[in-house]
Enzyme design. Structure first.
Site, PDB file in Angstrom:
ATOM      1  N   ALA A 174      23.069 -32.163  26.736  1.00 24.86           N
ATOM      2  CA  ALA A 174      23.039 -32.798  25.407  1.00 24.86           C
ATOM      3  C   ALA A 174      23.022 -31.693  24.355  1.00 24.86           C
ATOM      4  CB  ALA A 174      21.801 -33.671  25.269  1.00 24.86           C
ATOM      5  N   ASP A 211       3.776 -17.022  16.442  1.00 22.21           N
ATOM      6  CA  ASP A 211       4.480 -17.069  17.734  1.00 22.21           C
ATOM      7  C   ASP A 211       3.603 -16.414  18.821  1.00 22.21           C
ATOM      8  OD1 ASP A 211       7.167 -17.180  19.350  1.00 22.21           O
ATOM      9  OD2 ASP A 211       6.530 -15.095  19.479  1.00 22.21           O
ATOM     10  N   LYS A 255       7.108 -22.956  23.618  1.00 20.05           N
ATOM     11  CA  LYS A 255       5.708 -22.480  23.509  1.00 20.05           C
ATOM     12  C   LYS A 255       4.932 -23.187  22.413  1.00 20.05           C
ATOM     13  CE  LYS A 255       8.200 -19.438  22.703  1.00 20.05           C
ATOM     14  NZ  LYS A 255       9.392 -18.901  22.361  1.00 20.05           N
ATOM     15  N   LYS A 288       1.783 -18.004  22.408  1.00 17.44           N
ATOM     16  CA  LYS A 288       1.933 -17.412  23.746  1.00 17.44           C
ATOM     17  C   LYS A 288       0.580 -16.975  24.315  1.00 17.44           C
ATOM     18  CE  LYS A 288       6.533 -15.747  22.483  1.00 17.44           C
ATOM     19  NZ  LYS A 288       7.260 -14.601  21.908  1.00 17.44           N
TER      20      LYS A 288
END
Ligand code: HSE
Length: 455
Positions: A43, A201, A105, A205
């Protein structure tokens, strides 16, 4: 089952990277695991969106529902990112009992527990090797390779953009804004760069790694985060002169752990409640950090990531590699594809569950209580008595000074003054710096960067 049919959602950088990697090495993987992974549908947002590797038109659709609901598709890979539609896509697939692979994440960080619970409820599994550090197999290592270890400490350079910027600032002596602008021009940094340079970010993590290492789910709001915007060329230069390199470091450090020794087990403490004995307190944070030049993490440069793991049985270990990019991320997705295909083949849906809570009484230590060493840079009036005033505040706060440097060659009204501080709590140092900032001889906001000596 000798063939597993894969439906992918997302045909951009990562999606086309996975498609390409399967074209290249799908046969090799099948010969290694005894199951073929065949891509049935992908998709995409638009058929003609730019993508690094071509995807044949025949395999593409713009309807993700048709991929998830296709009865011939056994396994779904969600590679679109975001935290709303991606969540719906994953939950829909899990509700249909289909295992899901994700590289997302931000979604796991925010809703991991709910998604893992859904996987369990619907008798299937969720795989997420690609969510942390791209090509570095750190999820598998923590869950499987180190299953017999208590993880005393984990230090990660987990954001390639920040590492690239800090590396260039060090090599070129350039300022943050100049390097960021150039990194954006070259495509190494996103526009806007906030998710990376402000540490979010890395927070996602490090939260996932901390949760796996300690067995209780660490929520993003529990993680103290500072990004790299305040790091100046001057800090990098002075840190270098002191023998240190500045890195954005994710830190997961056990402060207190299981205290039930053999003696304790037979002595009075054996009568303490089991929850008290199992209390596990952990520092989980992301901030720019001075690390000794001699430490192996100081040599991790440019866009590379690295994770240093200290286990009680194994000792120190190091993982290094590319943390992002189409091919590195595809490598991690292929690893999950192999696991999922094997689980489907053997009907072992929960051989490695996505997350196993095992430290019920675990808690993240507030940053104020975390003990560190510190680099402090002040900009002060160049007059007699200034050093004494500042040292007196540190002294009254019971913070030891390990060295003081006033670099030569700075002329004018104010000069830099650098302190290296002994171990102290963050709370004490922050309070002392607030007092120091109010002194009329201190000409700008103090800069404080923590020091990690990996002891
Ligand atoms: N933007 C991230 C980085 C990669 O710079 O490392 C994706 O998490």
């Amino acid at each position: 089952m000798q063939q597993v049919n894969l439906g992918m959602i997302g045909g951009g950088t990562v999606g086309s990277g996975v498609f390409h990697a399967l074209q290249l090495n799908g046969g090799l993987m099948a010969s290694r695991i005894g199951v073929k992974v065949a891509v049935r549908k992908i998709a995409v947002k638009a058929f003609d969106e730019p993508r690094p590797y071509e995807i044949p038109r025949a395999v593409m659709t713009t309807d993700w529902q048709s991929v998830v609901h296709d009865p011939d598709i056994h396994l779904i890979a969600e590679l679109v990112g975001g935290t709303t539609l991606a969540r719906t896509m994953i939950l829909t697939a899990l509700q249909l009992g289909k295992p899901v692979i994700t590289a997302n994440k931000a979604l796991l960080s925010a809703h991991g527990e709910q998604l893992f619970a859904a996987a369990k409820k619907y008798g299937t599994n969720l795989y997420y090797e690609a969510s942390v550090c791209g090509g570095i197999p750190i999820i598998k290592s923590l869950r499987e390779g180190f299953v017999g270890n208590r993880i005393h400490a984990l230090y990660g350079i987990v954001n390639g953009t920040c590492n690239y910027i800090l590396t260039r600032m060090k090599l070129e002596g350039a300022g943050f804004a100049t390097v960021l602008a150039d990194a954006q021009r070259q495509g190494y940094a996103e526009t806007p760069p906030d998710l990376d340079v402000d540490g979010w970010d890395a927070q996602h993590k490090i939260g996932i790694l901390a949760s796996l290492a300690h067995g209780f789910w660490v929520r993003p709001r529990e993680i103290h985060v500072e990004g790299i915007r305040p790091v100046s060329a001057m800090d990098i230069k002075f840190a270098g002169e002191l023998g240190y390199t500045i890195k954005l470091l994710g830190i997961v450090k056990q402060i207190e752990g299981l205290r039930l020794t053999t003696d304790a087990a037979t002595g009075p403490s054996a009568r303490k409640s089991s929850s008290e004995n199992r209390k596990c307190r952990v520092q989980v944070s992301v901030y720019p950090t001075l690390i000794p030049n001699a430490h192996v993490l100081a040599g991790v440069n440019h866009v590379f990531n690295a994770v240093f793991v200290r286990g009680d049985i194994v000792g120190d270990t190091l993982f290094y590699g590319r943390g992002a990019g189409k091919d590195a991320t595809a490598s991690a997705v292929l690893s999950d594809l192999a696991d999922a295909a094997l689980d489907l083949k053997f009907g072992t849906k929960h051989r490695v569950p996505p997350f196993v809570p095992h430290e019920g009484a675990g808690a993240v230590v507030p940053i104020e209580d975390v003990v560190s060493q510190y680099f402090v840079r002040l900009n002060v009036a160049d007059r007699p008595g200034v050093l004494a005033k500042i040292a007196a505040i540190f002294g009254r706060s019971k913070i030891g000074i390990s060295s003081v440097i006033q670099p030569e060659g700075h002329e004018g009204e104010s000069v830099p003054l650098i302190f290296m501080l002994h171990y102290a709590t963050n709370g004490a140092v922050m309070k002392a710096l607030t007092r120091i900032a109010k002194l009329s001889v201190v000409k700008s906001e103090p800069v404080m960067i923590r020091v990690e000596n990996f002891e």
